[in-house]
Write a protein that holds these residues in place. Structure first.
Motif, PDB file in Angstrom:
ATOM      1  N   ARG A   1     -19.940  30.548 -17.517  1.00 13.70           N
ATOM      2  CA  ARG A   1     -21.083  30.503 -16.592  1.00 13.70           C
ATOM      3  C   ARG A   1     -21.936  29.255 -16.836  1.00 13.70           C
ATOM      4  O   ARG A   1     -22.326  28.566 -15.886  1.00 13.70           O
ATOM      5  N   ASP A   2     -22.198  28.921 -18.109  1.00  9.99           N
ATOM      6  CA  ASP A   2     -23.058  27.740 -18.310  1.00  9.99           C
ATOM      7  C   ASP A   2     -22.316  26.450 -17.937  1.00  9.99           C
ATOM      8  O   ASP A   2     -22.925  25.501 -17.443  1.00  9.99           O
ATOM      9  N   ALA A   3     -21.000  26.429 -18.148  1.00 15.05           N
ATOM     10  CA  ALA A   3     -20.236  25.222 -17.776  1.00 15.05           C
ATOM     11  C   ALA A   3     -20.271  25.010 -16.258  1.00 15.05           C
ATOM     12  O   ALA A   3     -20.421  23.875 -15.775  1.00 15.05           O
ATOM     13  N   GLU A   4     -20.168  26.095 -15.512  1.00 14.27           N
ATOM     14  CA  GLU A   4     -20.231  25.979 -14.048  1.00 14.27           C
ATOM     15  C   GLU A   4     -21.630  25.564 -13.598  1.00 14.27           C
ATOM     16  O   GLU A   4     -21.789  24.814 -12.641  1.00 14.27           O
ATOM     17  N   PHE A   5     -22.631  26.066 -14.285  1.00 16.93           N
ATOM     18  CA  PHE A   5     -24.017  25.666 -13.988  1.00 16.93           C
ATOM     19  C   PHE A   5     -24.163  24.148 -14.173  1.00 16.93           C
ATOM     20  O   PHE A   5     -24.689  23.447 -13.309  1.00 16.93           O
ATOM     21  N   THR A   6     -23.670  23.639 -15.309  1.00 19.34           N
ATOM     22  CA  THR A   6     -23.759  22.195 -15.559  1.00 19.34           C
ATOM     23  C   THR A   6     -22.946  21.422 -14.519  1.00 19.34           C
ATOM     24  O   THR A   6     -23.394  20.388 -14.007  1.00 19.34           O
ATOM     25  N   ALA A   7     -21.760  21.929 -14.201  1.00 20.97           N
ATOM     26  CA  ALA A   7     -20.913  21.246 -13.208  1.00 20.97           C
ATOM     27  C   ALA A   7     -21.620  21.184 -11.860  1.00 20.97           C
ATOM     28  O   ALA A   7     -21.602  20.150 -11.184  1.00 20.97           O
ATOM     29  N   ASP A   8     -22.266  22.272 -11.458  1.00 23.32           N
ATOM     30  CA  ASP A   8     -22.988  22.295 -10.181  1.00 23.32           C
ATOM     31  C   ASP A   8     -24.222  21.400 -10.226  1.00 23.32           C
ATOM     32  O   ASP A   8     -24.613  20.812  -9.222  1.00 23.32           O
ATOM     33  N   THR A   9     -24.860  21.314 -11.390  1.00 23.60           N
ATOM     34  CA  THR A   9     -26.117  20.567 -11.502  1.00 23.60           C
ATOM     35  C   THR A   9     -25.866  19.064 -11.613  1.00 23.60           C
ATOM     36  O   THR A   9     -26.652  18.263 -11.131  1.00 23.60           O
ATOM     37  N   HIS A  10     -24.765  18.666 -12.275  1.00 22.87           N
ATOM     38  CA  HIS A  10     -24.513  17.237 -12.494  1.00 22.87           C
ATOM     39  C   HIS A  10     -23.197  16.812 -11.840  1.00 22.87           C
ATOM     40  O   HIS A  10     -23.103  16.818 -10.631  1.00 22.87           O
ATOM     41  N   ALA A  11     -22.186  16.481 -12.657  1.00 18.12           N
ATOM     42  CA  ALA A  11     -20.942  15.967 -12.078  1.00 18.12           C
ATOM     43  C   ALA A  11     -19.774  16.826 -12.566  1.00 18.12           C
ATOM     44  O   ALA A  11     -19.463  16.839 -13.754  1.00 18.12           O
ATOM     45  N   ARG A  12     -19.166  17.535 -11.626  1.00 16.99           N
ATOM     46  CA  ARG A  12     -18.162  18.529 -11.971  1.00 16.99           C
ATOM     47  C   ARG A  12     -16.991  17.967 -12.787  1.00 16.99           C
ATOM     48  O   ARG A  12     -16.669  18.464 -13.858  1.00 16.99           O
ATOM     49  N   ALA A  13     -16.370  16.894 -12.289  1.00 17.69           N
ATOM     50  CA  ALA A  13     -15.171  16.380 -12.974  1.00 17.69           C
ATOM     51  C   ALA A  13     -15.515  15.881 -14.380  1.00 17.69           C
ATOM     52  O   ALA A  13     -14.750  16.052 -15.334  1.00 17.69           O
ATOM     53  N   VAL A  14     -16.689  15.278 -14.503  1.00 18.80           N
ATOM     54  CA  VAL A  14     -17.105  14.724 -15.793  1.00 18.80           C
ATOM     55  C   VAL A  14     -17.316  15.848 -16.811  1.00 18.80           C
ATOM     56  O   VAL A  14     -16.892  15.754 -17.967  1.00 18.80           O
ATOM     57  N   LYS A  15     -17.955  16.926 -16.377  1.00 19.11           N
ATOM     58  CA  LYS A  15     -18.174  18.070 -17.260  1.00 19.11           C
ATOM     59  C   LYS A  15     -16.819  18.625 -17.732  1.00 19.11           C
ATOM     60  O   LYS A  15     -16.638  18.974 -18.896  1.00 19.11           O
ATOM     61  N   ARG A  16     -15.857  18.643 -16.824  1.00 18.88           N
ATOM     62  CA  ARG A  16     -14.533  19.159 -17.172  1.00 18.88           C
ATOM     63  C   ARG A  16     -13.873  18.257 -18.231  1.00 18.88           C
ATOM     64  O   ARG A  16     -13.272  18.744 -19.177  1.00 18.88           O
ATOM     65  N   MET A  17     -13.987  16.948 -18.034  1.00 23.68           N
ATOM     66  CA  MET A  17     -13.390  16.013 -19.010  1.00 23.68           C
ATOM     67  C   MET A  17     -14.006  16.233 -20.395  1.00 23.68           C
ATOM     68  O   MET A  17     -13.301  16.270 -21.398  1.00 23.68           O
ATOM     69  N   ASP A  18     -15.314  16.392 -20.430  1.00 23.51           N
ATOM     70  CA  ASP A  18     -15.979  16.573 -21.725  1.00 23.51           C
ATOM     71  C   ASP A  18     -15.572  17.898 -22.377  1.00 23.51           C
ATOM     72  O   ASP A  18     -15.319  17.959 -23.584  1.00 23.51           O
TER      73      ASP A  18
END
Ligand code: B3K
Ligand code: ZN
Length: 878
Positions: free
Chosen positions: A329-346
């Motif tokens: 849930r928090d990862a999706e929150f960050t992905a929605d708030t900033h940059a989805r692909a970048v959050k996934r890479m990290d």
């Protein structure tokens, strides 16, 4: 050596509690010498048992002053280990009164009630409540708590869970406050704070129109560092309403910042307690990564209000039920708030670097472990991060809409209950109609699966055939694995056109709407039809399953994916594969190393010149896989040799692309005032990457780092510059570091950052780190300082740690032994670098093993450290 062998707790031994505790009334009275805890528990027999059972309560280190059942003293009680046992009572419903004294001022374990910087606070998860009072300290016993706190008035702020119901004066310059939490909760969610604190306040109006009082409590000197967390909290509240339909339930939500804390933060009902480092922020001292981390942790703890608190875990084996789901849930929150692909890479970088290593080592366990000695050792990357990947796979298989319907069902059906991971997966199956019985294996089998795939194009038939074959290596206690249900999100990228090709298939396991293939067999074949040209398969898009993919990509294939894959994550992943192969070829002195290096250089040049790419993605495409990741790719590892190879490749790229790095460095020069917003964050990241390559190419370029450091108006650039400059550690760097400390040491977060930069600087050796532990800024009883110095050295400074004939290992072992008696949880965490001893050369293996044995010899070894060290040495697990 311990004289006893600590008990192993087994999932298969689970038994429902014999008694429920309907209500709990606590009176906690703080005095200088001790704290008195009076408890009144209303117990009721669990009707699952046909006869009345003996009563078992947990307690550790409690000084029992009185014990009464229905007002009568109980003569025939026994205390055995952590249990207080009373004979079966006459009636199924009764009241227990206890009075105990506890000693928070000498509690250095930071579990139970303890003192941090003059403030009393608690940490009860997992089993800390038993250090406060006698109680059935297990997550399936939910109780309605009312808490009265009495303390000297110097502790002006008295907080506990729920809503405030009373407050007032007492004799002797003392006062009290009472709190009532109407939501039944397990004891691990209990919290209490007493201190001289200041707060900032705000309000949030929920989707049904209720106004919630929001407060962040801090020590007075930190008041200016609360705004960002408050904004993050409000964003999280909105997001959970919009994405999950979850509304906050109490009238007040509080966060308290404390300096001494074993983890990041804790989701106590209505009263989250945070490590200061994970909540306090301001524009001057917080880095971009720091802001993102704080925002994510605030969200994570807030999201637990539903995923964890309203619906909780039946037992600690189910930990991933709340943690895996909440991380997702928090990862999706960050992905929605900033940059989805970048959050996934990290996130995938973290998973591959650290969780895959854990899953391949002696501590490997399934996301739902089946046994443990000390549950605190299982708050791991596996339970959290792999747990989140497992929830993500369910999301991938169901699609967003059905996933939401299933989560609605889960929250509604199990509200106020303590449940299991099966209950969660069953909701997913029930709503979607997908058979998830095989999927359950993700919860029970440890190890990272390998997915070997080959592909073949038939131009005449216009088919592209993919052959899949899965396997999973043996892990401790699990020699053989059954096949997993692996969702493979995929596409075909035309070899010539570079575009996504359309296709159809008759395979029933392929969901053409979601473009996801459900691999369920050990071996399977997927024939894609109507494929107009030869293609490069783009597999596991967005990293649709936590597995290691093996596909015989040619370097041309990888370059095709890097340049043309429509899936941004897979473009990055192809570049990672290319770089990993190049590094491996260099380590193993393979003939193709030169060719690979040339291809990688060309691919990076293209990326550098691509004006359309998001700079945040660009920065990640240009970063090589780290040394910790590479150390998992072959055996035996000589970390110093690996560092040389890694450095040599960075130097080569720095020199071969010098003009490009200079251009990017200039294009990304800071401008405007600092803000934590995507474009700026991305630009700063790329600027630092460019500078790091410039320094590799030209040792004198450290002057650019020095200049960047002096010119920067923000901590992101300052700390990046200091770290880059630290690679060539010279006198100027020492002077700059000394000045930095002078400027900032009164700020706890800055002091910690300084310690961490020092201990992890590549030229810093063990002698200097030993001296750091004598520095004013260091403290053995503050976990953040310990993590900065000892963790920074042993986990982020490979050359320093492995150099000097094992002196680094001796220093780590000495530190672990010292911390074992102060704070066993932190001591056990610091054993991690030793758990990987088997990956290294024979000399390193011997030196690390010797230190592990030395630790095991300690007579007073805590179960925390005992578990990690004994499992690491166990030869049957090799
Ligand atoms: N649930 C806590 C972790 C508790 C750690 C106990 N050793 C933080 C979190 O995951 O949100
Ligand atoms: Zn959590």
């Amino acid at each position: 050596m311990r004289t006893d062998t600590p008990q192993i707790i087994q999932l298969s031994d689970y038994q429902a509690p014999a008694y429920w505790v309907d209500t709990t009334q606590l009176t906690v009275s703080i005095f200088a010498e001790y704290t008195e805890v009076k408890a009144e528990l209303r117990l009721r027999a669990n009707d699952r048992y046909t006869t009345l059972q003996p009563i078992v309560l947990h307690g550790v280190g409690l000084d029992l002053k009185s014990l009464a059942l229905n007002g009568q003293t109980v003569p025939d009680y026994e205390i055995v280990g952590e249990e207080l046992r009373l004979p079966a009572p006459a009636e199924g419903e009764f009241t227990l009164h206890t009075v105990v004294h506890i000693y928070p001022t000498t509690n250095t374990s930071l579990e139970g009630l303890y003192v941090s910087g003059g403030m009393y606070c608690t940490q009860c998860e997992a089993e800390g409540f038993r250090k406060i009072t006698y109680f059935p300290d297990r997550p399936d016993v939910l109780s309605v708590f009312t808490t009265r706190i009495e303390a000297p008035k110097e502790f002006a702020t008295l907080l506990s869970n729920g809503n405030p119901i009373a407050a007032g004066e007492l004799a002797d310059d003392r006062h009290f406050a009472e709190w009532h939490d109407p939501f039944p909760k397990p004891a691990y969610l209990f919290a209490l704070v007493a201190g001289d604190l200041k707060d900032v306040r705000d309000e949030f109006v929920t989707m049904s129109g209720r106004t919630i009082d929001l407060r962040i409590y801090v020590e007075p000197h930190n008041l200016h560092k609360t705004e960002f967390a408050l904004e993050s909290l409000k964003k999280s509240m909105v997001w959970d309403e919009q994405v999950y339909g979850r509304e906050y339930d109490l009238d007040i939500f509080m966060i308290v910042a404390v300096d001494h804390f074993n983890m990041g933060a804790m989701e106590n009902k209505g009263l989250n307690i945070f490590n200061s480092a994970c909540v306090l922020a301001d524009l001057e001292t917080t880095t971009d990564d720091g802001f993102e981390r704080i925002e994510a942790i605030v969200a994570h703890e807030y999201f637990h209000n539903w995923s964890g608190n309203r619906v909780t875990c039946r037992d600690w084996f189910q930990l991933s039920l709340k943690e895996g789901f909440t991380v997702f849930r928090d990862a999706e929150f960050t992905a929605d708030t900033h940059a989805r692909a970048v959050k996934r890479m990290d996130d995938v970088t973290l998973l591959r670097t650290s969780q895959f290593a854990e899953d391949a080592g002696p501590m490997a366990h399934p996301i739902r472990p089946d046994s443990y000695i000390e549950i605190n050792n299982f708050y791991t990357l596996t339970v959290y991060e792999k747990g989140a990947e497992v929830v993500r796979m369910l999301h991938t298989l169901l699609g967003a809409e059905r996933f939401r319907a299933a989560s609605d069902l889960y929250f509604e059906r199990f509200d106020g209950q303590a449940v299991t991971t099966e209950d969660f997966v069953n909701c997913m199956a029930e709503v979607s109609g997908i058979d998830l019985s095989q999927f359950q294996r993700w919860y029970d089998q440890a190890g990272t699966p390998r997915l070997a795939v080959t592909g073949n194009y038939d131009g005449a038939a216009q088919t592209f055939t993919l052959q899949f074959s899965q396997s999973c290596p043996a892990t401790p206690g699990q020699p053989n694995k059954a096949p997993f249900h692996i969702p493979v999100k995929l596409g075909l990228v035309g070899k010539n056109s570079g575009s996504d090709l359309t296709f159809s298939t008759r395979h029933p396991g392929f969901d053409s709407e979601l473009q996801v293939f459900s691999l369920r067999e050990r071996d399977d074949t997927l024939v894609l039809e109507g494929v107009s040209e030869d293609a490069v398969p783009s597999l596991l898009r967005d990293f649709s399953a936590p597995v290691i993919l093996e596909y015989p990509y040619t370097v041309e294939d990888l370059r095709r994916l890097v340049s043309s894959d429509s899936n941004a994550f897979n473009r990055w992943d192809a570049m990672q594969t290319l770089a990993t192969r190049t590094l491996l070829a260099a380590v193993q002195e393979q003939a193709e190393h030169g060719d690979l290096q040339a291809v990688l250089t060309d691919a990076m040049r293209d990326v550098l010149q691509d004006a359309d790419l998001d700079p945040a993605v660009k920065a990640r495409l240009l970063r090589l896989p780290g040394q910790a990741y590479m150390a998992e790719q072959y055996k035996p590892v000589d970390p110093v040799a690996l560092d040389q190879v890694h450095t040599a490749l960075r130097r080569h790229l720095g020199q071969a692309l010098q003009a490009e790095w200079i251009a990017v460095f200039e294009q990304t020069q800071p401008s405007g005032t600092y803000a934590f917003e995507h474009h700026q964050v991305a630009r700063r990241a790329l600027h630092s990457v460019a500078l790091s390559y410039r320094i590799m190419a030209d040792q004198n370029a450290w002057r650019l780092a020095a200049e960047m450091y002096r010119a920067a108006d923000n901590m992101t650039d300052q700390s990046a510059a200091l770290q880059l400059w630290g690679q060539v550690a010279n006198e100027e760097w020492d002077n700059a570091m000394a000045a930095f400390y002078q400027r900032w040491h009164k700020d706890a977060q800055m002091a910690e950052q300084w310690l961490s930069i020092r201990a992890s600087a590549p030229r810093v050796r063990v002698r200097e780190v030993e001296l750091l532990t004598e520095h004013d800024g260091f403290s053995w009883t503050n976990p953040n300082r310990v993590r900065s110095v000892i963790g920074g050295f042993a986990m982020r400074n490979p050359v320093g740690f492995h150099a000097d004939n094992g002196a680094g290992y001796r220093f780590l072992a000495d530190s672990i032994i010292r911390l074992n008696s102060l704070n066993p949880q932190i001591a056990a965490r610091l054993c991690t670098p030793f758990t990987y001893w088997r990956r290294y050369t024979p000399e390193i293996q011997a030196a690390m093993q010797a230190q592990l044995k030395r630790i095991l010899d300690v007579e007073t070894l805590s179960k925390d450290v005992y578990e990690v060290v004994s499992k690491s040495l166990d030869t049957s697990l090799a």
